[in-house]
Design an enzyme around this catalytic site. Structure first.
Site, PDB file in Angstrom:
ATOM      1  N   THR B 465      43.457  34.417  41.675  1.00 35.00           N
ATOM      2  CA  THR B 465      42.525  33.780  40.766  1.00 35.00           C
ATOM      3  C   THR B 465      41.537  32.868  41.476  1.00 35.00           C
ATOM      4  O   THR B 465      40.457  32.610  40.976  1.00 35.00           O
ATOM      5  CB  THR B 465      43.317  32.926  39.764  1.00 35.00           C
ATOM      6  OG1 THR B 465      44.253  32.149  40.535  1.00 35.00           O
ATOM      7  CG2 THR B 465      44.093  33.788  38.807  1.00 35.00           C
ATOM      8  N   ILE B 583      33.503  24.278  34.693  1.00 37.85           N
ATOM      9  CA  ILE B 583      33.798  25.376  35.611  1.00 37.85           C
ATOM     10  C   ILE B 583      33.871  24.794  37.021  1.00 37.85           C
ATOM     11  O   ILE B 583      32.896  24.229  37.521  1.00 37.85           O
ATOM     12  CB  ILE B 583      32.700  26.460  35.506  1.00 37.85           C
ATOM     13  CG1 ILE B 583      32.763  27.134  34.141  1.00 37.85           C
ATOM     14  CG2 ILE B 583      32.814  27.471  36.629  1.00 37.85           C
ATOM     15  CD1 ILE B 583      34.050  27.868  33.844  1.00 37.85           C
ATOM     16  N   ASN B 585      34.549  26.453  39.886  1.00 38.06           N
ATOM     17  CA  ASN B 585      33.861  27.308  40.860  1.00 38.06           C
ATOM     18  C   ASN B 585      33.262  28.502  40.126  1.00 38.06           C
ATOM     19  O   ASN B 585      33.996  29.393  39.672  1.00 38.06           O
ATOM     20  CB  ASN B 585      34.853  27.771  41.937  1.00 38.06           C
ATOM     21  CG  ASN B 585      34.183  28.630  42.998  1.00 38.06           C
ATOM     22  OD1 ASN B 585      33.295  29.430  42.700  1.00 38.06           O
ATOM     23  ND2 ASN B 585      34.603  28.475  44.236  1.00 38.06           N
ATOM     24  N   PRO B 586      31.939  28.542  39.974  1.00 40.06           N
ATOM     25  CA  PRO B 586      31.316  29.609  39.180  1.00 40.06           C
ATOM     26  C   PRO B 586      31.598  31.010  39.732  1.00 40.06           C
ATOM     27  O   PRO B 586      31.650  31.965  38.973  1.00 40.06           O
ATOM     28  CB  PRO B 586      29.821  29.292  39.247  1.00 40.06           C
ATOM     29  CG  PRO B 586      29.654  28.096  40.080  1.00 40.06           C
ATOM     30  CD  PRO B 586      30.990  27.549  40.467  1.00 40.06           C
ATOM     31  N   GLN B 592      37.141  35.734  37.157  1.00 43.67           N
ATOM     32  CA  GLN B 592      38.277  35.645  36.235  1.00 43.67           C
ATOM     33  C   GLN B 592      37.890  36.079  34.828  1.00 43.67           C
ATOM     34  O   GLN B 592      38.630  36.789  34.154  1.00 43.67           O
ATOM     35  CB  GLN B 592      38.751  34.196  36.143  1.00 43.67           C
ATOM     36  CG  GLN B 592      39.563  33.773  37.312  1.00 43.67           C
ATOM     37  CD  GLN B 592      40.923  33.326  36.824  1.00 43.67           C
ATOM     38  OE1 GLN B 592      41.712  34.151  36.389  1.00 43.67           O
ATOM     39  NE2 GLN B 592      41.185  32.060  36.868  1.00 43.67           N
ATOM     40  N   GLY B 658      41.945  31.488  32.641  1.00 47.76           N
ATOM     41  CA  GLY B 658      42.630  32.703  33.094  1.00 47.76           C
ATOM     42  C   GLY B 658      42.790  33.761  32.030  1.00 47.76           C
ATOM     43  O   GLY B 658      42.833  34.949  32.330  1.00 47.76           O
ATOM     44  N   GLU B 659      42.901  33.356  30.784  1.00 43.02           N
ATOM     45  CA  GLU B 659      43.269  34.324  29.765  1.00 43.02           C
ATOM     46  C   GLU B 659      42.209  34.609  28.712  1.00 43.02           C
ATOM     47  O   GLU B 659      42.159  35.691  28.141  1.00 43.02           O
ATOM     48  CB  GLU B 659      44.590  33.883  29.115  1.00 43.02           C
ATOM     49  CG  GLU B 659      45.750  34.303  29.986  1.00 43.02           C
ATOM     50  CD  GLU B 659      46.937  33.364  29.934  1.00 43.02           C
ATOM     51  OE1 GLU B 659      47.975  33.798  29.443  1.00 43.02           O
ATOM     52  OE2 GLU B 659      46.827  32.218  30.395  1.00 43.02           O
TER      53      GLU B 659
END
Ligand SMILES: Cc1cc2nc3c(=O)[nH]c(=O)nc-3n(C[C@H](O)[C@H](O)[C@H](O)COP(=O)(O)OP(=O)(O)OC[C@H]3O[C@@H](n4cnc5c(N)ncnc54)[C@H](O)[C@@H]3O)c2cc1C
Ligand code: SF4
Lengths: 329, 694
Positions: B465, B583, B585-586, B592, B658-659
């Protein structure tokens, strides 16, 4: 995985002789099907005779204008060959519709023809399967049958042949050259693969030890107007739900000659002769194609999960013939 | 309000710190760790779904040259009692699903181990298999709670009366099939028992989660076990806890002291041993007035669990929170079947549940003759309908509006089956996404200074990720130093305690601990610390969930083409707009979010584990049979996010990403297929047969 011996044959005779030394020996082409089967325990050969490096890797022009494709020619090379792309586009397209780039780089003409069904029960040694273990029963008939046959099946087996290439070859009237302990013979591609009948364990009419050395394509000028349409839910890297290879000879607005072969629907690549007969000397027209497709599918029988293949094949056949005739004429 | 960090490195698209190692093959995954003279394990699995092992005969396997050990319940180490009965292997003779581990062979090579495993003869006393899930089973039961600790049922207001009196109603059943996580890297474990100490190089989403579960089970003191996981090739929840194969490898290693035992599950084994998403049957009823304002939402779910161990997916839970409706009912009922144990798969609950709710919302929009974006805007809510609490930040409307704008929604003709390009029918669809924002208690980080650099240590895990990168950025901003001065150490249970990479909680939980440690470090050692100065701190407890409902939201848009002749569905375009807090890290965030959307596309069109109810096994148990979207399926997929910082949750201002990308994606595609064809398909996957003209 059982231990096995590996021998690389230098020529055709040596390959056949080596094969004769053990009843469980197998020819090895690219190994993309056979080696998987060894891992899964479906095949337990004690000897592999590697035929992928026999001097059978060329595509040669035949004097009559046809082509001879060596059994060791890789699927990628065959698909890319300029003569194939120009004179037999259905074959090139069928090859490129199959598997993935990596697999096609390894897979051979001989191995592709003799790849075995993808029926999941066949590939799982813990479930009954008449093809793998004659007499044990067919798990698919009352089980998961979405990918199974709608034509030519038997009470013993409802599997389909998975090859795209073979469907292309069937529409092109290819002839398979075979060498065996008893000498050389030729078999039409239509006769190579069998319907299951009482003996689903036999995919083809080949005798033990027989080696495919080449596939000959007759000179069929109208095969330049040929194509292959493969239907699958995933846009690539999936076996056909159904497929259609067709070549049409149009003459003064009428169909002078036509070849139609279908994949994903039977134990062998299926030549649609009934449909072909109805089309010859007719004026191409969608309603005609529809009637021909219906006639071909007259005896189609659905299992629990695969009834959709009947209309799907009909629509695909109609669309393929339409694309070959109406829009380009 | 938390004390929000000032972003310097955060927000910049720092290249993955592990990119070079990965593309050059130098990043050691669990199986890659070099071992002297390793041994290889191949499991023996039950071939019946229910019954008893009467006899296991390992004679032929034992006699095979190269076999080092056969393990069965007769010689396996005794495990401690555990509530997690999935892990209790080789202790008893009961078989509760087909594929259950009943033995192992360890040999000099993987090939010998595999052959020997096939030589093990097992006789069973078999009982009838029951693997049929249906909503009309009489033995459905109500679990005590559902995954995530949520209440099984909720009932607010008077749903039945509200439905009956609603001017517009939708009453339909939506289904999602059994699906398998199928990360690219299979589940692998290397176990070494040496000097009464066990080391596991394991492909797992949490080193401490594995440590906490396995040490007591194996009757080890905590210091006798170390779990090492520097890199993981995807997990999608299936590596969120250790499963039985880790126990098997550990037991084998304990019988072969000094010799590393390597186990990599085959793809086929992954279809029985490491969890999957339960099939779900969702009865959804919506009642609204003519303007589309929801009066009632009822979402009743039937799904399966395993006889061996209960897992209850929280499928109806999102319907408690997404829309304002005064009358709401949700429920979960389970069928206990002779099947492998279900577990987490990316966005458990939200993913299948939002498919049901959001296809139903599309049907409601049509019934109300209302644009589906507008319908969702009308039902927006400032407070969580379930708890009455305000959201920390909710901008579903912003996501819908921004997405509609960018996607070109304004000129959409709502009528179905109106657009045709050759044989292809074209349509567009929308759906909302949501996912809770969580941060887990139990995270500690340690910071050490030396030679001008900061070593930041925490037992976090990077499952692909971007943890290696994002956590370093957070540490840099917390220490107010350049990210190049940070040496991050993660993926080892000898590092300070950290929680699992799951529930989109990783960065929030670990990052919170790193910030706490950095602030404590500065408080203790100042801006010019002495050489080897060190501080450890724990993520402070938070009461934020008593004051706020922390949730992320998003809007998914999809364009589809459906072949009018063959029914093939293709997705030329997808756009996701997300409101997810800051965010970090774009670059990794985009990956992700679009990754989640691609997985949603895959779910929409392909993924389906086909259960053969006669034997309780997944028939298509390999990647040739279980289709996952291929490159050719994935065209223009883009994700953007609203510029925001969540000031209530954690010092980074994040909510977890993440989801949410997978949530709603399948519904947007399903809704687009209706718009293209006029055919409403309420189950997944959207295979050609549904759209065929028979
Ligand atoms: C994931 C996956 C997806 C695939 N998708 C497709 C697809 O979409 N469409 C498709 O058509 N195929 C597909 N394939 C199958 C692929 O085309 C075949 O595996 C390949 O063509 C087999 O060729 P090979 O040379 O590797 O055969 P091998 O595996 O070497 O041999 C196959 C069989 O042929 C025998 N044999 C080989 N050469 C000879 C010879 N000269 N004479 C006699 N017997 C011989 C072998 O003994 C063996 O029994 C797929 C395969 C995989 C693994
Ligand atoms: S269809 Fe044929 S290959 Fe499949 S299980 Fe039946 S007998 Fe075996």
């Amino acid at each position: 995985m059982r231990p096995f011996d590996y021998r690389r044959a230098g020529d055709v005779d040596e390959a056949i002789a080596l094969m004769g030394t053990s009843p469980t020996a197998r020819y090895l082409g690219g190994g993309t099907n056979l080696v998987d089967h060894m891992r899964l325990g479906l095949e337990t050969p004690d000897l592999l005779v590697d035929v992928s490096r026999l001097p059978l890797a060329d595509i040669e022009d035949l004097p009559d204008g046809g082509l001879r494709i060596g059994a060791a020619v890789r699927n990628s090379d065959l698909a890319a060959d300029r003569r194939v792309r120009e004179r037999y586009p259905a074959l090139s397209r069928a090859l490129l519709a199959g598997a993935s780039g990596q697999l096609r780089n390894l897979a051979t003409t001989g191995g592709n023809l003799l790849q075995r069904t993808r029926c999941p029960y066949f590939q799982d040694v813990t479930t009954p399967c008449n093809k793998r273990e004659p007499g044990s029963g067919c798990s698919a008939i009352e089980g998961h049958s979405r990918n199974h046959a709608i034509l030519g099946a038997s009470d013993a087996c409802v599997a389909v042949h998975p090859s795209d290439m073979a469907v292309g070859l069937l529409a092109l009237d290819a002839v398979v050259r075979v060498h065996g302990p008893g000498g050389e013979r030729t078999i039409t591609i239509d006769d190579l693969h069998r319907l299951p009948g009482e003996h689903p364990e036999r995919d083809t009419v080949l005798e033990p030890g027989e080696l495919i050395t080449a596939v000959d394509l007759p000179p069929t000028p109208f095969a330049r107007r040929s194509t292959y349409r493969k239907v699958r839910e995933r846009a690539s890297f999936a076996f056909a739900l159904v497929s259609v290879a067709a070549a049409v000879d149009l003459h003064e607005g009428r169909i002078a000659d036509v070849r139609i072969a279908c994949g994903g629907i039977a134990h062998k690549p299926w030549r649609a002769r009934r449909a072909e007969e109805m089309l010859v000397s007719e004026v191409p027209d969608e309603a005609l194609f529809e009637r021909a497709a219906r006639a071909e599918l007259d005896e189609a029988r659905a299992l629990r999960d695969n009834g959709f293949k009947i209309p799907l094949l009909r629509h695909t056949m109609v669309a393929t013939l339409r694309d070959l005739t109406l829009e380009t004429s | 309000m938390t004390d929000t960090l000032t972003a310097h490195s955060m927000g910049t698209p720092l290249v993955r710190q592990d990119a070079m190692a990965k593309v050059t093959g130098m990043a050691p995954y669990a199986y890659d760790h070099r071992q002297d003279d390793p041994a290889y394990l191949h499991p023996v699995q039950a071939t019946i779904a229910r019954g008893r092992v009467v006899q296991i005969d390992t004679t032929a396997a034992d006699e095979l040259d190269g076999v080092l050990l056969t393990l069965t319940r007769h010689n396996a180490p005794r495990l401690a009692e555990s509530e997690d009965t999935e892990m209790h292997i080789l202790q008893h003779d009961e078989v509760a699903f087909r594929g259950q581990l009943i033995g192992a062979v360890v040999a000099r090579t993987p090939e010998i181990a595999r052959e020997a495993a096939a030589l093990v003869r097992v006789t069973y006393e078999e009982e009838a298999t029951d693997a049929r899930l249906s909503a009309d089973r009489e033995d459905l039961y109500r679990p005590e709670q559902v995954n995530g600790g949520f209440e099984t049922d909720t009932d607010t207001g008077g749903v039945d009366a509200a439905l009956a009196s609603s001017a517009v109603q939708v009453d339909q059943t939506y289904t999602t099939p059994m699906e398998h996580n199928n990360p690219m890297e299979p589940h692998t474990t290397v176990a070494l028992w040496q000097d009464e100490h066990l080391t596991l190089w394991d492909s797992i989403q949490g080193v401490h989660a594995a440590h906490t579960a396995l040490a007591p089970l194996l009757r080890l003191e905590p210091e006798q076990l170390r779990v090492i996981t520097p890199f993981v090739g995807g997990g999608f929840g299936s590596k969120g806890k250790p499963h039985s194969h880790e126990v098997l490898a550990a037991m084998a290693a304990m019988r072969l002291p000094g010799r590393a035992v390597k186990l990599a599950l085959t793809r086929q084994q992954m279809f029985t041993l490491v969890g999957y998403r339960t099939p779900t049957i969702n009865h959804v009823r919506l009642g609204a007035d003519r303007d589309g304002r929801l009066q009632a939402i009822s979402h009743e779910v039937v799904e399966q669990t395993a006889r061996l161990y209960e897992f209850a997916e929280q499928t109806a839970v999102p319907s408690r929170t997404v829309y304002a409706a005064p009358h709401r009912r949700t429920s979960h009922r389970l069928a206990t079947l002779d099947v492998p144990v279900p577990f987490w798969m990316r966005a458990p609950g939200e993913c299948p549940g939002m498919h049901a709710l959001e296809v139903a919302m599309d049907e409601l929009a049509i019934a109300c003759d209302l644009d589906p974006v507008e319908l969702r805007v009308r039902n927006d809510t400032a407070t969580d309908p379930e708890t009455g609490l305000p959201f920390t930040h909710r901008d579903l409307v912003g996501c819908l509006r921004e997405g509609a704008d960018r996607f070109g929604w304004a000129d959409r003709d709502p009528r179905p089956r109106q657009r045709r390009e050759g044989d292809w029918l074209v349509g567009t669809g929308v759906a909302a996404s949501t996912y809770p924002a969580m941060s887990m208690p139990g995270n500690t980080a340690r910071i050490r200074y030396g030679l001008g650099r900061y070593t930041v240590e925490i037992g976090a895990v990077d499952i692909g990720t971007g943890t290696w990168t994002a956590l370093a950025q957070i540490a840099a901003d917390a220490l107010e130093c350049p990210v190049g001065h940070i040496d991050l150490r993660i993926g080892d249970s000898d590092l300070p305690q950290a929680t699992v990479e799951g529930g989109s909680s990783g960065i929030a939980s670990w990052g919170g601990a790193v910030v706490a440690a950095a602030r404590a470090f500065r408080a203790e050692h100042g801006r010019l610390p002495a050489e080897w100065a060190q501080t450890e701190a724990e993520l402070p407890e938070s009461d934020v969930t008593q004051r706020f409902a922390p949730h992320s939201f998003g809007a998914q848009f999809a364009q589809v083409r459906v072949n009018a002749r063959t029914g093939e569905v293709r997705v030329p375009r997808m756009l996701g707009v997300f409101s997810v807090g800051r965010i970090v890290n774009p670059r990794t965030a985009h990956s992700q979010l679009t990754g989640g959307m691609v997985m949603g596309l895959s779910m929409a069109l392909h993924e389906h584990s086909v259960m053969d109810e006669r034997w309780g096994h997944v028939v298509n148990h390999d990647l040739a049979g279980y289709h996952i979207a291929s490159h050719a399926d994935v065209c223009d997929v883009d994700a953007i996010w609203l510029d925001e910082v969540d000031e209530h949750l954690n010092p980074m201002g994040t909510r977890g990403i993440g989801e949410i990308g997978i949530v709603g994606a399948a519904a947007a595609i399903a809704n687009a297929t209706f718009h293209a064809t006029g055919v409403r398909v309420r189950g997944l996957p959207l295979t050609p047969e549904h759209f065929l003209d028979h």
